[in-house]
Design a protein around this motif. Structure first.
Motif, mmCIF file in Angstrom:
data_model
loop_
_atom_site.group_PDB
_atom_site.id
_atom_site.type_symbol
_atom_site.label_atom_id
_atom_site.label_comp_id
_atom_site.label_asym_id
_atom_site.label_seq_id
_atom_site.Cartn_x
_atom_site.Cartn_y
_atom_site.Cartn_z
ATOM 1 N N PRO A 92 16.891 52.706 54.674
ATOM 2 C CA PRO A 92 17.824 53.431 55.541
ATOM 3 C C PRO A 92 18.045 54.844 55.014
ATOM 4 C CG PRO A 92 19.069 52.127 54.001
ATOM 5 C CD PRO A 92 17.608 51.894 53.674
ATOM 6 N N TYR A 93 18.844 55.606 55.742
ATOM 7 C CA TYR A 93 19.310 56.902 55.265
ATOM 8 C C TYR A 93 20.793 56.740 54.985
ATOM 9 C CZ TYR A 93 20.584 61.821 55.145
ATOM 10 O OH TYR A 93 21.077 63.035 54.748
ATOM 11 N N VAL A 94 21.209 56.949 53.739
ATOM 12 C CA VAL A 94 22.613 56.771 53.367
ATOM 13 C C VAL A 94 23.102 57.965 52.574
ATOM 14 C CG1 VAL A 94 24.238 55.392 52.017
ATOM 15 C CG2 VAL A 94 22.490 54.249 53.366
ATOM 16 N N ASN A 95 24.268 58.455 52.948
ATOM 17 C CA ASN A 95 24.953 59.509 52.200
ATOM 18 C C ASN A 95 26.453 59.314 52.410
ATOM 19 O OD1 ASN A 95 25.572 61.769 50.701
ATOM 20 N ND2 ASN A 95 25.071 63.221 52.321
ATOM 21 N N GLY A 96 27.112 58.642 51.458
ATOM 22 C CA GLY A 96 28.512 58.305 51.645
ATOM 23 C C GLY A 96 28.684 57.311 52.781
ATOM 24 N N ARG A 97 29.596 57.596 53.710
ATOM 25 C CA ARG A 97 29.783 56.722 54.871
ATOM 26 C C ARG A 97 28.654 56.840 55.876
ATOM 27 N NH1 ARG A 97 33.186 57.834 58.497
ATOM 28 N NH2 ARG A 97 32.994 55.824 59.501
ATOM 29 N N VAL A 98 27.947 57.932 55.831
ATOM 30 C CA VAL A 98 26.873 58.162 56.800
ATOM 31 C C VAL A 98 25.722 57.196 56.530
ATOM 32 C CG1 VAL A 98 25.168 59.823 57.635
ATOM 33 C CG2 VAL A 98 27.489 60.579 57.063
ATOM 34 N N MET A 101 20.057 53.443 60.290
ATOM 35 C CA MET A 101 19.183 52.286 60.128
ATOM 36 C C MET A 101 17.963 52.418 61.022
ATOM 37 S SD MET A 101 20.008 48.216 60.662
ATOM 38 C CE MET A 101 20.115 48.316 62.466
ATOM 39 N N PRO A 102 16.745 52.259 60.457
ATOM 40 C CA PRO A 102 15.548 52.273 61.294
ATOM 41 C C PRO A 102 15.356 50.914 61.954
ATOM 42 C CG PRO A 102 14.922 51.927 59.013
ATOM 43 C CD PRO A 102 16.435 52.100 59.028
ATOM 44 N N MET A 103 14.897 50.909 63.179
ATOM 45 C CA MET A 103 14.661 49.645 63.863
ATOM 46 C C MET A 103 13.422 48.929 63.340
ATOM 47 S SD MET A 103 17.132 49.058 65.863
ATOM 48 C CE MET A 103 18.159 49.830 64.624
#
Length: 245
Positions: A92-98, A101-103
């Motif tokens: 996934p792409y994660v930065n803090g709360r952001v 998710m890739p399908m």
């Protein structure tokens, strides 16, 4: 409620020939549809809080790879924490709360992406996920295989760990990190799995930083017969920067 499904007819009715070329991707994107194989101008269909609905000439993979331009982080945190917890599939792409998710596997090809920090609720019907956003839009995406709950669980581990890192950093700055949990995070508030328990034990910012540095030096292409010695040399000099000499 506006409903977005990945069909040519459905996507076309939401467009008014808006094609953006130079928009810098950021955390205001709600969802990305891969339309590179559909009869629609552009390669990505974008739903964004700040820019509305439009198509982009870049592919979904290119757009996600350019997220670092707006936050300076990109996939670095996701890769580091996926490595730390020995997670492997569907990065996934994660930065803090952001969190995006890739399908499907997005590292090698284009796929659809959903911004989980904008999701209020969801349900799975006939291998499709129907997401309800905080703006009361319904977004329907294909979910080809795997277990959604496990993927959300893994992303939750990464998000909470990064937020823990930010919380510890804030305390060291004599500041406090305040954030609101979204609905998907609340699902795992009482999870007792080994990874969530490990997260509760994290108290040292130094150990987290050291493991992050180890990850970086193990992935920047240092090769040759003196690989380990070279890594230790750079790590030693990195630590020297923190001291007054």
């Amino acid at each position: 409620m506006r409903c977005f499904k990945k069909t040519v007819e459905n996507l076309k009715k939401h467009l008014k020939s808006r094609v953006l070329k130079n928009f810098e991707p950021n955390n205001q994107i709600i969802a990305l549809f891969d339309i590179s194989n559909l009869d629609i101008p552009g390669n990505s269909f974008v739903i964004s809080i700040s820019n509305g609905i439009y198509t982009d000439t870049r592919t979904t993979k290119q757009l996600m790879n350019q997220m670092y331009r707006s936050d300076g982080v990109g996939f670095e945190i996701s890769k580091f924490l996926y490595s730390k917890y020995k997670l492997k599939q569907h990065l996934p792409y994660v930065n803090g709360r952001v969190a995006y998710m890739p399908m499907a596997g997005g590292s090698r090809r284009n796929t659809d992406w959903i911004g989980l920090h904008f999701i209020e609720d969801f349900e799975i019907l006939d291998k499709k996920i129907h997401f309800i956003t905080t703006l009361n839009n319904k977004i329907t995406l294909d979910f080809p295989r795997g277990k959604l709950e496990k993927r959300l669980h893994d992303i939750d581990i990464v998000r909470r760990t990064h937020l823990k890192i930010l919380e510890l950093k804030s305390k060291s700055w004599a500041a406090y990190l305040i954030y609101e949990k979204d609905q998907l995070m609340k699902i795992f508030d009482n999870c007792t799995c080994a990874k969530h328990q490990r997260l509760k034990e994290i108290e040292s910012l130094r150990s987290l930083n050291d493991s992050h540095v180890d990850f970086l030096f193990s992935n920047i292409g240092i090769e040759g017969p003196v690989k380990e010695a070279t890594k230790q040399h750079y790590k030693y000099n990195y630590q020297r920067i923190k001291k007054l000499f």
